[in-house]
Design an enzyme around this catalytic site. Sequence first.
Site, PDB file in Angstrom:
ATOM      1  N   CYS A   5       0.839  -1.190   0.000  1.00 29.59           N
ATOM      2  CA  CYS A   5       0.000   0.000   0.000  1.00 29.59           C
ATOM      3  C   CYS A   5       0.885   1.255   0.000  1.00 29.59           C
ATOM      4  O   CYS A   5       1.768   1.381   0.848  1.00 29.59           O
ATOM      5  CB  CYS A   5      -0.914  -0.010   1.227  1.00 29.59           C
ATOM      6  N   ASP A  88      30.537 -32.531  18.982  1.00 27.01           N
ATOM      7  CA  ASP A  88      30.561 -33.769  19.756  1.00 27.01           C
ATOM      8  C   ASP A  88      30.869 -34.995  18.893  1.00 27.01           C
ATOM      9  O   ASP A  88      30.966 -36.102  19.406  1.00 27.01           O
ATOM     10  CB  ASP A  88      29.251 -33.967  20.521  1.00 27.01           C
ATOM     11  N   GLU A  89      31.041 -34.817  17.600  1.00 24.34           N
ATOM     12  CA  GLU A  89      31.416 -35.905  16.687  1.00 24.34           C
ATOM     13  C   GLU A  89      32.929 -35.875  16.471  1.00 24.34           C
ATOM     14  O   GLU A  89      33.555 -34.817  16.569  1.00 24.34           O
ATOM     15  CB  GLU A  89      30.713 -35.728  15.337  1.00 24.34           C
ATOM     16  N   CYS A 102      50.250 -41.685  -8.223  1.00 23.22           N
ATOM     17  CA  CYS A 102      48.895 -42.025  -7.771  1.00 23.22           C
ATOM     18  C   CYS A 102      48.132 -40.786  -7.318  1.00 23.22           C
ATOM     19  O   CYS A 102      47.221 -40.327  -7.991  1.00 23.22           O
ATOM     20  CB  CYS A 102      48.963 -43.058  -6.646  1.00 23.22           C
TER      21      CYS A 102
END
Length: 108
Positions: A5, A88-89, A102
């Site tokens: 508006c 916490d991991e 390689c």
Amino acid sequence: MLMFCPTCANVLLVEEGPNCYRFACNTCPYIQNVNRKMSSRKYPKLKEVDDVLGGSAAWENVDSTNEKCPKCSNDRAFFMQIQTRSADEPMTTYYKCCAMKCGHMWRD
């Protein structure tokens, strides 16, 4: 598409008027008739993808360890650890084969 508006800056609602659709404000008497199809599309700019491991420079100053390469069976591999999950991991260990021919990368 949201229309606002011009009088009170509230969001205009679409309602059916006597002979056409119109935008109407809920708080003030402002009404704007819709006499043509209105549409617009804006596509957001996508961010560039960052290399999670830091690119080729990430492997410049890393240590090596006794880890067997699953591709060429070399006994040494470079390694680095990165916290990719929550605190916490355990950290994720990334390996890169020390053999020049390689260069295989894997994670543990």
